[in-house]
Enzyme design. Structure first.
Site, mmCIF file in Angstrom:
data_model
loop_
_atom_site.group_PDB
_atom_site.id
_atom_site.type_symbol
_atom_site.label_atom_id
_atom_site.label_comp_id
_atom_site.label_asym_id
_atom_site.label_seq_id
_atom_site.Cartn_x
_atom_site.Cartn_y
_atom_site.Cartn_z
ATOM 1 N N ARG A 35 4.069 -22.062 -41.285
ATOM 2 C CA ARG A 35 3.740 -22.973 -42.390
ATOM 3 C C ARG A 35 2.356 -23.583 -42.233
ATOM 4 O O ARG A 35 1.694 -23.900 -43.221
ATOM 5 C CB ARG A 35 4.799 -24.066 -42.497
ATOM 6 N N GLY A 376 14.381 -23.035 -51.889
ATOM 7 C CA GLY A 376 14.914 -23.747 -53.060
ATOM 8 C C GLY A 376 13.931 -23.743 -54.216
ATOM 9 O O GLY A 376 14.320 -23.575 -55.376
#
Ligand code: AMP
Length: 396
Positions: A35, A376
């Protein structure tokens, strides 16, 4: 879509929402820096242009201030990835943070303390967002993983930068990749939807029926469709209350000229465990005491044909219980078909949770056109929703 190239960052302070919610081991060492690496292009570009960078992120789910969730643990890793000595301030708003931001010179990077040490972050509090906004001249959102949340740092803060708010490179790439699949796609378009339940994918299925030519259904969802059509599914996973819905989906697909491909055979097991006995059976004739845990060879042949003829491929959800080696073959095979199609020029997007994990686990990541970074968030985009973090940048 306003991106980094729409702003001249020289002598500007960019406050960037990144997703540095990285895993740490028991010694607080970062175990996976993906990330951080994903945000590097955005940070590099701003620094190279002569700007300075203020990074804000959350880490974990702290209840108030909890040292184990301090972003101080990741400073060394961020410095290493960026190749710049990163400064750290142990607050994200207030006098200390403001001073640290004021002291920042072009080319320098400041990391703020965990945003979620304040409950105002997740509450989307306007005062808190305004305090964050005070730290920079430009707002950049590069955190796709939280773009579906209307938090202070992901959405509300944008109100304080009516002109100077842009998408970072990563977020722009996520939006572009999804547009390539659902908006400006080259036909034929194929979506592969797997995973465990119809109920968790229903909105995705409904949204994409308007955009695809082929829909491949796999994984645990298969059995709700097969049972609804009168097949015998043995002990396979099934949502009985979704059978009618499954038939409605098939009818809608027919109406919209979408070809639906469901497994015709499965690897059936006599228990939900890796070392269970297995046999290949017709998906409509699974004996009692047996459950389908992976797609069978005939199904994979069928899927292969469809995938290799596709010019655009979306993949969400595994074809079987890929966490168990003996039931991972279908998912691996599918990944390889998509890799082959991609090599032949198709655009492939893998997104939304478990399929991303599978692609990484089986070393297929570099063979896909794009692997989404947000579980999500990607699912909500596939459902056709406008994410608040994206809308906040687009709004004038
Ligand atoms: P989802 O989170 O809905 O994408 O579902 C992913 C999960 O579905 C994975 O953990 C898989 O193990 C599981 N899954 C896939 N195929 C099957 C199956 N045939 N039976 C039970 N679980 C399955």
């Amino acid at each position: 879509m306003k991106t980094l190239s729409d702003i001249n960052f020289k002598d500007k302070k960019a406050v960037i929402r990144v997703d540095f919610n990285v895993p740490l081991d028991e010694n607080f060492k970062v175990t996976d820096a993906n990330r951080i690496e994903a945000a590097k292009p955005t940070i590099d570009k701003i620094l190279q242009e002569g700007g300075s960078v203020i990074l804000m992120s959350h880490l974990g789910r702290p209840k108030g201030v909890e040292e184990k969730y301090s972003l101080k643990h990741i400073v060394a890793k961020v410095s290493e990835v960026l190749g710049v000595e990163v400064k750290f301030v142990d607050d994200c708003i207030g006098a200390k943070a403001e001073q640290a931001s004021a002291d920042l010179k072009p080319g320098e990077v400041l990391l703020l303390e965990n945003l979620r040490f304040y409950k105002e972050e997740e509450a989307g509090d306007a005062d808190f967002a305004q305090k964050l906004a005070k730290l920079g001249d430009v707002y950049v959102n590069d955190a796709f993983g939280t773009a579906h949340r209307a938090h202070a740092s992901t959405t509300i803060i944008a109100n304080y930068f009516p002109e100077d708010k842009v998408f970072g490179t990563l977020l722009a790439k996520e939006i572009e990749s999804l547009d390539k699949v659902l908006k400006n796609s080259e036909k034929p378009v194929t979506a592969v939807l797997g995973g465990s339940k119809v109920s968790s994918k229903i909105t995705v299925i409904e949204n994409i029926l308007d955009k695809v030519d082929h829909l491949i259904i796999g994984g645990g969802m298969t059995f709700t469709f097969i049972k609804a059509q009168g097949g015998k599914i043995g002990d396979s996973i099934c949502e009985d209350d979704k059978q009618e819905l499954a038939l409605e989906i098939l009818a809608k697909a027919k109406e919209k000229n979408v070809q639906v491909h469901i497994p015709v055979d499965v690897i059936a097991a006599d228990g939900f465990k890796n070392d269970a006995n297995t046999q290949v059976v017709d998906v409509r004739e699974i004996p009692d005491g047996w459950q389908g845990l992976d797609a069978g060879p005939k199904s994979l042949e069928n899927f292969k044909k469809v995938i290799l003829e596709s010019k655009t491929i979306l993949w969400n959800g595994p074809l079987g219980v890929f966490e168990m080696e003996n039931f991972a073959k279908g998912t691996i095979a599918l990944g390889n078909f998509i890799a082959e199609a991609t090599e032949k020029g198709a655009f492939s997007l893998v997104g939304g949770g478990d399929s991303v994990a599978a692609v990484k686990q089986f070393g297929l990541e570099d063979k896909m056109s794009y692997v989404s970074t947000g579980g999500g968030a990607m699912l909500e985009m596939l459902e056709g929703k406008t994410l608040p973090g994206i809308a906040a940048i687009l709004e004038a």
